[in-house]
Write an enzyme that holds these catalytic residues in place. Sequence first.
Site, PDB file in Angstrom:
ATOM      1  N   SER A  20      59.712 -38.561  21.725  1.00  0.00           N
ATOM      2  CA  SER A  20      60.294 -39.741  21.084  1.00  0.00           C
ATOM      3  C   SER A  20      61.502 -39.367  20.238  1.00  0.00           C
ATOM      4  CB  SER A  20      59.246 -40.461  20.227  1.00  0.00           C
ATOM      5  OG  SER A  20      58.700 -39.581  19.261  1.00  0.00           O
ATOM      6  N   ASN A 107      50.262 -39.493  11.847  1.00  0.00           N
ATOM      7  CA  ASN A 107      49.904 -40.917  11.914  1.00  0.00           C
ATOM      8  C   ASN A 107      50.264 -41.669  10.629  1.00  0.00           C
ATOM      9  OD1 ASN A 107      48.926 -40.077  14.314  1.00  0.00           O
ATOM     10  ND2 ASN A 107      46.759 -40.432  13.865  1.00  0.00           N
ATOM     11  N   THR A 152      72.506 -86.648  19.808  1.00  0.00           N
ATOM     12  CA  THR A 152      71.117 -86.368  20.177  1.00  0.00           C
ATOM     13  C   THR A 152      71.095 -86.447  21.697  1.00  0.00           C
ATOM     14  OG1 THR A 152      70.435 -88.688  20.114  1.00  0.00           O
ATOM     15  CG2 THR A 152      70.184 -87.440  18.057  1.00  0.00           C
ATOM     16  N   HIS A 153      70.275 -85.631  22.315  1.00  0.00           N
ATOM     17  CA  HIS A 153      70.230 -85.565  23.794  1.00  0.00           C
ATOM     18  C   HIS A 153      71.605 -85.226  24.371  1.00  0.00           C
ATOM     19  CE1 HIS A 153      66.361 -87.753  23.351  1.00  0.00           C
ATOM     20  NE2 HIS A 153      67.039 -88.431  22.431  1.00  0.00           N
ATOM     21  N   SER A 274      89.876 -64.154  32.697  1.00  0.00           N
ATOM     22  CA  SER A 274      89.222 -63.993  33.994  1.00  0.00           C
ATOM     23  C   SER A 274      90.037 -63.000  34.811  1.00  0.00           C
ATOM     24  CB  SER A 274      89.164 -65.345  34.702  1.00  0.00           C
ATOM     25  OG  SER A 274      89.056 -65.157  36.096  1.00  0.00           O
ATOM     26  N   LYS A 280      92.219 -68.945  32.593  1.00  0.00           N
ATOM     27  CA  LYS A 280      90.948 -68.989  31.865  1.00  0.00           C
ATOM     28  C   LYS A 280      91.009 -68.345  30.478  1.00  0.00           C
ATOM     29  CE  LYS A 280      87.444 -70.285  33.057  1.00  0.00           C
ATOM     30  NZ  LYS A 280      86.423 -69.745  34.000  1.00  0.00           N
ATOM     31  N   GLU A 287      78.581 -66.459  24.617  1.00  0.00           N
ATOM     32  CA  GLU A 287      77.593 -66.357  25.698  1.00  0.00           C
ATOM     33  C   GLU A 287      76.757 -65.087  25.563  1.00  0.00           C
ATOM     34  OE1 GLU A 287      79.622 -67.569  29.646  1.00  0.00           O
ATOM     35  OE2 GLU A 287      81.207 -67.209  28.198  1.00  0.00           O
ATOM     36  N   GLN A 319      53.698 -45.423  19.800  1.00  0.00           N
ATOM     37  CA  GLN A 319      55.043 -44.844  19.852  1.00  0.00           C
ATOM     38  C   GLN A 319      56.032 -45.822  20.492  1.00  0.00           C
ATOM     39  OE1 GLN A 319      55.506 -40.568  20.661  1.00  0.00           O
ATOM     40  NE2 GLN A 319      56.759 -41.164  22.408  1.00  0.00           N
ATOM     41  N   LYS A 322      58.818 -48.360  18.427  1.00  0.00           N
ATOM     42  CA  LYS A 322      60.112 -48.099  17.794  1.00  0.00           C
ATOM     43  C   LYS A 322      61.329 -48.607  18.569  1.00  0.00           C
ATOM     44  CE  LYS A 322      58.352 -44.090  16.675  1.00  0.00           C
ATOM     45  NZ  LYS A 322      56.990 -44.575  16.424  1.00  0.00           N
TER      46      LYS A 322
HETATM   47  N1  ARG Z   1      55.758 -39.773  17.929  1.00  0.00           N
HETATM   48  C1  ARG Z   1      54.589 -40.411  17.450  1.00  0.00           C
HETATM   49  C2  ARG Z   1      54.849 -41.917  17.261  1.00  0.00           C
HETATM   50  O1  ARG Z   1      55.958 -42.295  17.232  1.00  0.00           O
HETATM   51  C3  ARG Z   1      54.212 -39.841  16.144  1.00  0.00           C
HETATM   52  C4  ARG Z   1      52.727 -39.852  15.868  1.00  0.00           C
HETATM   53  C5  ARG Z   1      52.026 -38.986  16.793  1.00  0.00           C
HETATM   54  N2  ARG Z   1      50.652 -38.897  16.454  1.00  0.00           N
HETATM   55  C6  ARG Z   1      49.794 -38.408  17.289  1.00  0.00           C
HETATM   56  N3  ARG Z   1      48.581 -38.331  16.911  1.00  0.00           N
HETATM   57  N4  ARG Z   1      50.138 -38.052  18.510  1.00  0.00           N
HETATM   58  O2  ARG Z   1      53.942 -42.709  17.139  1.00  0.00           O
END
Ligand code: ARG
Length: 454
Positions: A20, A107, A152-153, A274, A280, A287, A319, A322
């Site tokens: 990650s 964690n 409206t509409h 365009s 254009k 958009e 994970q 993110k």
């Molecule tokens: N890269 C992991 C995440 O974003 C970090 C936590 C990993 N924890 C584990 N027990 N593998 O969630």
Amino acid sequence: MRHGRFEESMSTLLRDYGESVSFDWRLYRHDIRGSIAHAGALRRAGYLSTEELDAIESGLKQIGTEIEAGTFTFSKDLEDIHMNIEKELTRRIGDAGAKLHTARSRNDQVATDFRLYLKEESVLIGDGIRVLQRALVGLATANEGVLMPGYTHLQRGQPVPVAHHLLAYVEMLERDHGRLADAAERMDEMPLGSGALAGSTLVLDRESMARELGFARVTQNSLDGVSDRDFALELLSALAILGMHLSRLSEDVVLWTTTEFGFARLSDRHATGSSLMPQKKNPDIAELTRGKTGRLYGNLFRLLTVLKGLPMTYNRDLQEDKEAVFDSIDTARMALAVTAEMMEALQINREAVNRAAADPALLATDLADELVRHQVPFRRAHDIVGKLAAESARTGVPLDRLPEELIRELCPELLADWNALFDPVRSMKARGAVGAPSPDRVSARLSHWTKVLS
Ligand code: ARG
């Protein structure tokens, strides 16, 4: 991480699948802050010496500077930003670095970093909302007194000031701002100290870490602390709603800049051409925002789906939280900035909107209101004016120029004032309730927003 337990090294496929750091490197500042606070608590609990704490602190700051400068080398073999930083710290300072992860798990570490990051981003997005609100108030102020048809509409309804229309978005954006602030308030609790799931036998002072990190509170359940992401969902949900508002504003700009409407002109800086049709001038900018709303909705659903079947507590599925959040944050921030710039430079075609607002049919409701003032029950008045409107549509004679005999026959009460009734400015002046678009009310609201946003 694998040294003790495993004999074989990890498959490169799994390494690439599971890393990650290619996206969570963004959390580096928050990870370093979190680690410094954690190290301070370790020191106070007697698990680090002052020298070790100093080495950790300066080592982490040095790594932070290098990441900032782009000279730090990340390794996918170390999976995430947390391992990358810790491993490099340990390489540089030895045993003190190896003590940093005492009484901590990735964690609670990632849950803390992520909250720190999102708290900060919520404020920045809130600032972006303010910038757009200011642009809208600026455009509204520059066009105070200009009337347009309200719809409206997507059918013409009644005249409204252009400023009233623009200020409607300022109100919506204010609620978006409030939703972000609410989400930020609820996410303002620190999970650090929750460990992997059950805290630690090495007890640290969580309150002092929370104070140092600027959290209002600590989480009260270690299982909850490492496993829920509802704070991220709230942010995604606020951004999805914000995106919906930006999309609606964009749709207005798309409509207004058509030849058919001709209500507004985009600056050349914010228009595209365009490749084929030389004449254009396209509103791609609006958009794109309308289209990017799909991401903001999609990311909300993405995370809702990730979370729905997870058993307690941490699962690696988390994970996947993110990228969805990063994408929504990037999208929202860009969309806000772009929309603000576009609205700031938008030219309202005053003549065209005023002309459209002068359509006498827009004052049909005012005629019915006038009959009510003459004691005609509203339903009957509605019916009478409906007949006038139908006659106007059938014959093509504008409502205000219908033959006198017809007025005399259907609504003799209006005959004396007939011409004066078709003045949109007069109509606006009469709309004096709070929230309605009389010039006084609109002007007061403009002053309110100008003051609040300055
Ligand atoms: N890269 C992991 C995440 O974003 C970090 C936590 C990993 N924890 C584990 N027990 N593998 O969630």
